[in-house]
Write a protein that holds these residues in place. Sequence first.
Motif, PDB file in Angstrom:
ATOM      1  N   ILE A   1      84.842  46.459   3.578  1.00 37.72           N
ATOM      2  CA  ILE A   1      85.082  47.599   2.683  1.00 37.72           C
ATOM      3  C   ILE A   1      84.238  46.991   1.438  1.00 37.72           C
ATOM      4  CG2 ILE A   1      86.508  48.722   1.491  1.00 37.72           C
ATOM      5  CD1 ILE A   1      88.567  48.464   3.713  1.00 37.72           C
ATOM      6  N   ARG A   2      84.253  45.933   0.724  1.00 40.70           N
ATOM      7  CA  ARG A   2      84.060  45.626  -0.325  1.00 40.70           C
ATOM      8  C   ARG A   2      82.312  45.436  -0.164  1.00 40.70           C
ATOM      9  NH1 ARG A   2      88.033  46.398  -4.057  1.00 40.70           N
ATOM     10  NH2 ARG A   2      89.881  45.641  -2.912  1.00 40.70           N
ATOM     11  N   ARG A   3      81.750  44.964   0.797  1.00 41.36           N
ATOM     12  CA  ARG A   3      80.574  44.854   1.255  1.00 41.36           C
ATOM     13  C   ARG A   3      79.582  46.159   1.200  1.00 41.36           C
ATOM     14  NH1 ARG A   3      77.332  45.416   5.193  1.00 41.36           N
ATOM     15  NH2 ARG A   3      78.900  45.424   6.718  1.00 41.36           N
ATOM     16  N   VAL A   4      80.359  47.143   1.960  1.00 40.62           N
ATOM     17  CA  VAL A   4      79.605  48.308   2.239  1.00 40.62           C
ATOM     18  C   VAL A   4      79.862  49.140   0.722  1.00 40.62           C
ATOM     19  CG1 VAL A   4      79.978  50.545   3.230  1.00 40.62           C
ATOM     20  CG2 VAL A   4      80.226  48.468   4.735  1.00 40.62           C
ATOM     21  N   HIS A   5      80.857  48.893   0.156  1.00 38.68           N
ATOM     22  CA  HIS A   5      80.957  49.436  -1.377  1.00 38.68           C
ATOM     23  C   HIS A   5      80.171  49.035  -2.346  1.00 38.68           C
ATOM     24  CE1 HIS A   5      83.051  51.877  -4.369  1.00 38.68           C
ATOM     25  NE2 HIS A   5      83.150  50.582  -5.064  1.00 38.68           N
ATOM     26  N   SER A   6      79.570  47.869  -2.077  1.00 38.56           N
ATOM     27  CA  SER A   6      78.467  47.209  -2.789  1.00 38.56           C
ATOM     28  C   SER A   6      77.198  47.454  -2.308  1.00 38.56           C
ATOM     29  CB  SER A   6      79.010  45.615  -2.978  1.00 38.56           C
ATOM     30  OG  SER A   6      79.990  45.518  -3.593  1.00 38.56           O
ATOM     31  N   ASN A   7      76.998  48.229  -1.432  1.00 34.90           N
ATOM     32  CA  ASN A   7      75.786  48.698  -0.645  1.00 34.90           C
ATOM     33  C   ASN A   7      74.894  47.444  -0.474  1.00 34.90           C
ATOM     34  OD1 ASN A   7      75.753  51.479  -0.849  1.00 34.90           O
ATOM     35  ND2 ASN A   7      75.247  51.680  -3.059  1.00 34.90           N
ATOM     36  N   LEU A   8      75.650  46.541   0.137  1.00 36.12           N
ATOM     37  CA  LEU A   8      74.935  45.370   0.641  1.00 36.12           C
ATOM     38  C   LEU A   8      74.981  45.160   2.239  1.00 36.12           C
ATOM     39  CD1 LEU A   8      76.081  42.677  -1.556  1.00 36.12           C
ATOM     40  CD2 LEU A   8      74.013  43.570  -1.432  1.00 36.12           C
ATOM     41  N   SER A   9      73.993  44.978   2.755  1.00 33.43           N
ATOM     42  CA  SER A   9      73.970  44.680   4.294  1.00 33.43           C
ATOM     43  C   SER A   9      74.612  43.256   4.469  1.00 33.43           C
ATOM     44  CB  SER A   9      72.414  44.654   4.855  1.00 33.43           C
ATOM     45  OG  SER A   9      71.801  43.619   4.616  1.00 33.43           O
ATOM     46  N   GLN A  10      74.974  43.189   5.879  1.00 35.07           N
ATOM     47  CA  GLN A  10      75.325  41.796   6.151  1.00 35.07           C
ATOM     48  C   GLN A  10      74.224  40.748   5.943  1.00 35.07           C
ATOM     49  OE1 GLN A  10      76.527  42.548  10.145  1.00 35.07           O
ATOM     50  NE2 GLN A  10      78.551  43.017   9.627  1.00 35.07           N
ATOM     51  N   SER A  11      73.190  40.853   6.183  1.00 32.90           N
ATOM     52  CA  SER A  11      72.224  39.950   5.758  1.00 32.90           C
ATOM     53  C   SER A  11      71.914  39.653   4.398  1.00 32.90           C
ATOM     54  CB  SER A  11      70.733  40.492   6.184  1.00 32.90           C
ATOM     55  OG  SER A  11      70.776  40.602   7.681  1.00 32.90           O
TER      56      SER A  11
ATOM     57  N   THR B   1      82.207  51.900   7.608  1.00 31.07           N
ATOM     58  CA  THR B   1      81.274  52.011   8.574  1.00 31.07           C
ATOM     59  C   THR B   1      79.770  52.943   7.544  1.00 31.07           C
ATOM     60  OG1 THR B   1      81.680  53.919   9.890  1.00 31.07           O
ATOM     61  CG2 THR B   1      82.335  51.794  10.472  1.00 31.07           C
ATOM     62  N   ALA B   2      78.626  52.710   8.045  1.00 29.17           N
ATOM     63  CA  ALA B   2      77.322  53.400   7.680  1.00 29.17           C
ATOM     64  C   ALA B   2      77.796  54.815   7.806  1.00 29.17           C
ATOM     65  CB  ALA B   2      76.041  52.876   8.096  1.00 29.17           C
ATOM     66  N   GLU B   3      78.278  54.991   9.344  1.00 29.04           N
ATOM     67  CA  GLU B   3      78.486  56.462   9.710  1.00 29.04           C
ATOM     68  C   GLU B   3      79.306  57.102   8.994  1.00 29.04           C
ATOM     69  OE1 GLU B   3      79.617  59.026  13.643  1.00 29.04           O
ATOM     70  OE2 GLU B   3      80.075  56.792  13.478  1.00 29.04           O
ATOM     71  N   GLY B   4      80.456  56.543   8.385  1.00 33.95           N
ATOM     72  CA  GLY B   4      81.501  57.141   7.444  1.00 33.95           C
ATOM     73  C   GLY B   4      80.951  57.085   6.230  1.00 33.95           C
ATOM     74  N   ARG B   5      80.273  56.442   5.455  1.00 31.88           N
ATOM     75  CA  ARG B   5      79.848  56.581   4.458  1.00 31.88           C
ATOM     76  C   ARG B   5      78.739  57.979   4.364  1.00 31.88           C
ATOM     77  NH1 ARG B   5      77.073  51.369   1.675  1.00 31.88           N
ATOM     78  NH2 ARG B   5      76.322  52.985   0.563  1.00 31.88           N
ATOM     79  N   ARG B   6      77.781  57.821   5.151  1.00 33.60           N
ATOM     80  CA  ARG B   6      76.996  59.108   5.397  1.00 33.60           C
ATOM     81  C   ARG B   6      77.659  60.472   5.357  1.00 33.60           C
ATOM     82  NH1 ARG B   6      74.113  55.707   8.862  1.00 33.60           N
ATOM     83  NH2 ARG B   6      74.831  56.884  10.651  1.00 33.60           N
TER      84      ARG B   6
END
Length: 157
Positions: free
Chosen positions: A41-51, A119-124
């Motif tokens: 959640i924190r990573r996606v919120h920060s707009n960072l990919s796993q890489s 998830t990316a889908e949820g954010r979109r």
Amino acid sequence: MHDRVAKQLASKSPRNALRAGDDSEQASHPVDIHVGQQLRIRRVHSNLSQSELGQKVGLSYQQVQKYESGKNRISASMLYEIAGGLNVPVGCFFDGLPQPGESATIAPEADERIAFLATAEGRRFVEEILRLPPKLRTRTLAVIRAIAGDEDKAEED
């Protein structure tokens, strides 16, 4: 946290709780799963990919993926590095967990909703819905409910 997770936390002895996840045949410890979800959640919120997160803290994207799924336990030092890479306090990964010995009652669907939004889908989905004018959002919700078979709820709003 689910009631099931709270029961697992309460039923594990301290010794077994520390060993959970060490054997590949054992299921992940509920706390590891929760911390992993919070990391995602924190990573996606920060707009960072796993890489991108992995590069910041010296990990491969696969290792980040394993941490997020709860498959691998995150060490204290790595959690500290990840928190720094995300510019969040370390404690935020434990938000929502009960105190040791307490049981928590968080509806299972709440975790499912949070996981979807991460998830990316949820954010979109949310981003596109927010682009609509309020009146159209209401109509879109009615259409979604109708498609899902909740016509009665659509009429109540």
